[in-house]
Design an enzyme around this catalytic site. Structure first.
Site, PDB file in Angstrom:
ATOM      1  CG  ASN A   1      57.485  67.172 -22.918  1.00  0.00           C
ATOM      2  OD1 ASN A   1      58.140  66.193 -22.819  1.00  0.00           O
ATOM      3  ND2 ASN A   1      56.281  67.350 -23.125  1.00  0.00           N
TER       4      ASN A   1
ATOM      5  CG  PHE B   1      58.665  57.747 -21.385  1.00  0.00           C
ATOM      6  CD1 PHE B   1      57.780  58.627 -21.288  1.00  0.00           C
ATOM      7  CD2 PHE B   1      58.572  56.414 -21.939  1.00  0.00           C
ATOM      8  CE1 PHE B   1      56.620  58.642 -22.066  1.00  0.00           C
ATOM      9  CE2 PHE B   1      57.303  56.102 -22.732  1.00  0.00           C
ATOM     10  CZ  PHE B   1      56.233  57.322 -22.782  1.00  0.00           C
TER      11      PHE B   1
ATOM     12  CB  SER C   1      55.442  59.867 -25.267  1.00  0.00           C
ATOM     13  OG  SER C   1      56.443  60.602 -25.298  1.00  0.00           O
TER      14      SER C   1
ATOM     15  CG  ASN D   1      59.185  63.707 -26.324  1.00  0.00           C
ATOM     16  OD1 ASN D   1      59.432  64.362 -27.418  1.00  0.00           O
ATOM     17  ND2 ASN D   1      58.207  64.129 -25.617  1.00  0.00           N
ATOM     18  CB  THR D   2      60.176  56.872 -26.081  1.00  0.00           C
ATOM     19  OG1 THR D   2      59.974  57.450 -24.822  1.00  0.00           O
ATOM     20  CG2 THR D   2      60.772  55.379 -26.396  1.00  0.00           C
TER      21      THR D   2
ATOM     22  CE  LYS E   1      48.492  61.514 -22.611  1.00  0.00           C
ATOM     23  NZ  LYS E   1      49.121  62.336 -21.173  1.00  0.00           N
TER      24      LYS E   1
ATOM     25  CG  ASN F   1      51.070  62.125 -25.150  1.00  0.00           C
ATOM     26  OD1 ASN F   1      51.586  63.015 -24.733  1.00  0.00           O
ATOM     27  ND2 ASN F   1      51.278  60.992 -24.773  1.00  0.00           N
TER      28      ASN F   1
END
Length: 340
Positions: free
Chosen positions: A115, A119, A180, A182-183, A218, A247
């Site tokens: 994925n 966010f 994460s 993805n940012t 996390k 994560n």
């Protein structure tokens, strides 16, 4: 039953079917008696499953990881599947759409997902209003907080403060998400100096409260042992409550799926992460002499996977991708096996 309908679900885009199923679940459970039926089918209670971790009383040690219910819209419905706790978010101060679609991909040959959601959420104010209305019935709710995409890293602490302040009265614990993939640039906040700044700032704010809330961190599974050593030092110095490990991963090692899927950008979750996340848990537990609790997450697709995480040093566990691949009965299987 889930084995029969999963092939149908998997015919559709994973993000679209996620919302179709959760929205349908919400509608169907409004019918009289169904919530109780689901609890009787999927719930499992045993005195030995009750536990106190970082000062909170959990009905059982199996939770739903952040990302499944970002805006806290399905908590009561999901709780009927037997979870002891549910983590909502990741939420940011301002609403944001996330990355362009498609942004979630099934790697069926590997029982995995990739994925790059980014966010996507409705903002912290919307989440806080929703959580005020939730019937908890003993359920522990965690708030996973992050920064907006357009917030520079040097100002990121302000985003975490805003989320912390708005959610303080409506969650039981906090999770600082700096892991994460993805940012853009977010994982740079895992470096010692910026991470210490964010955690110390939140903890000082927290300790001024009459009843402080547990704050957890996390982390990514891709950290080196040296970076994990820093994490242990940071947790002990800031005196936050614990760590969530881990994560999603950027690794694509040993995957069986087609090259076009492996090439998709984003974080990988599911069975390929099982061993690495367990190894990270064990390293942290051993290195810290179990001086803080760890929530184990990553690749839990069976009761045995959950027990291995606990044996490695996890006090609690969370599922996400395993819940999608194995179905809602996974929670009960884990709980029953923990009792036996």
């Amino acid at each position: 039953m889930y084995k029969l309908i999963k092939p149908l679900f998997f015919q559709f885009d994973p993000e679209k079917i996620h919302y179709t199923v959760t929205d349908s679940l919400k509608i169907v459970q409004k019918f009289w008696g169904l919530p109780g039926l689901l609890k009787s089918v999927y719930g499992f209670k045993h005195k030995s499953l009750e536990c106190n971790v970082f000062g909170l009383n959990f009905k059982n040690p199996v939770g739903l990881a952040a990302g499944f219910d970002k805006n806290g819209e399905y908590i009561e419905e999901l709780a009927n599947f037997g979870f002891g706790f549910i983590e909502v978010g990741t939420v940011t101060p301002l609403p944001q759409p996330g990355n362009d679609k498609p942004r979630m991909f099934r790697l069926k040959a590997d029982d995995a997902l990739i994925n790059r959601m980014g966010f996507n959420n409705k903002g912290v104010e919307v989440l806080a209003r929703k959580l005020k209305t939730v019937n908890r019935d003993g359920l522990i709710i965690g708030g996973n907080i992050g920064k907006n995409k357009n917030t520079p890293n040097e100002e990121a602490v302000n985003d975490y403060i805003k989320c912390f302040d708005v959610l303080f009265e409506v969650v039981d614990y906090f999770v600082v998400n700096v892991s994460s993939p993805n940012t853009p640039g977010l994982r740079a906040l895992q470096e010692k100096e910026p991470l210490m700044h964010i955690l110390n700032t939140l903890q000082l704010r927290n300790l001024k409260k009459e009843s402080p809330k547990p704050i957890l961190l996390k982390i990514a599974p891709d950290l080196t042992n040296e970076q994990l050593d820093d994490i242990v030092e940071i947790v002990n110095e800031t005196k936050i409550a614990g760590v969530i490990a881990s994560n999603t991963t950027l690794s694509r090692d040993n995957l069986q799926s087609p090259e076009n899927l492996k090439a998709e950008m984003g974080g990988l979750s599911g069975k390929p992460l099982t061993r690495r996340s367990t190894a990270v848990i064990k390293y942290l537990a051993d290195k810290s002499n179990k001086s803080f609790p760890i929530i184990g997450v990553g690749g839990i697709h069976s009761a045995e996977d959950a027990k291995e995480k606990i044996a490695a040093g996890a006090s609690l566990v969370q599922v996400y991708t395993g819940f999608i691949y194995e179905g809602p009965g996974l929670v009960k299987k884990i709980l029953k096996d923990l009792v036996s």
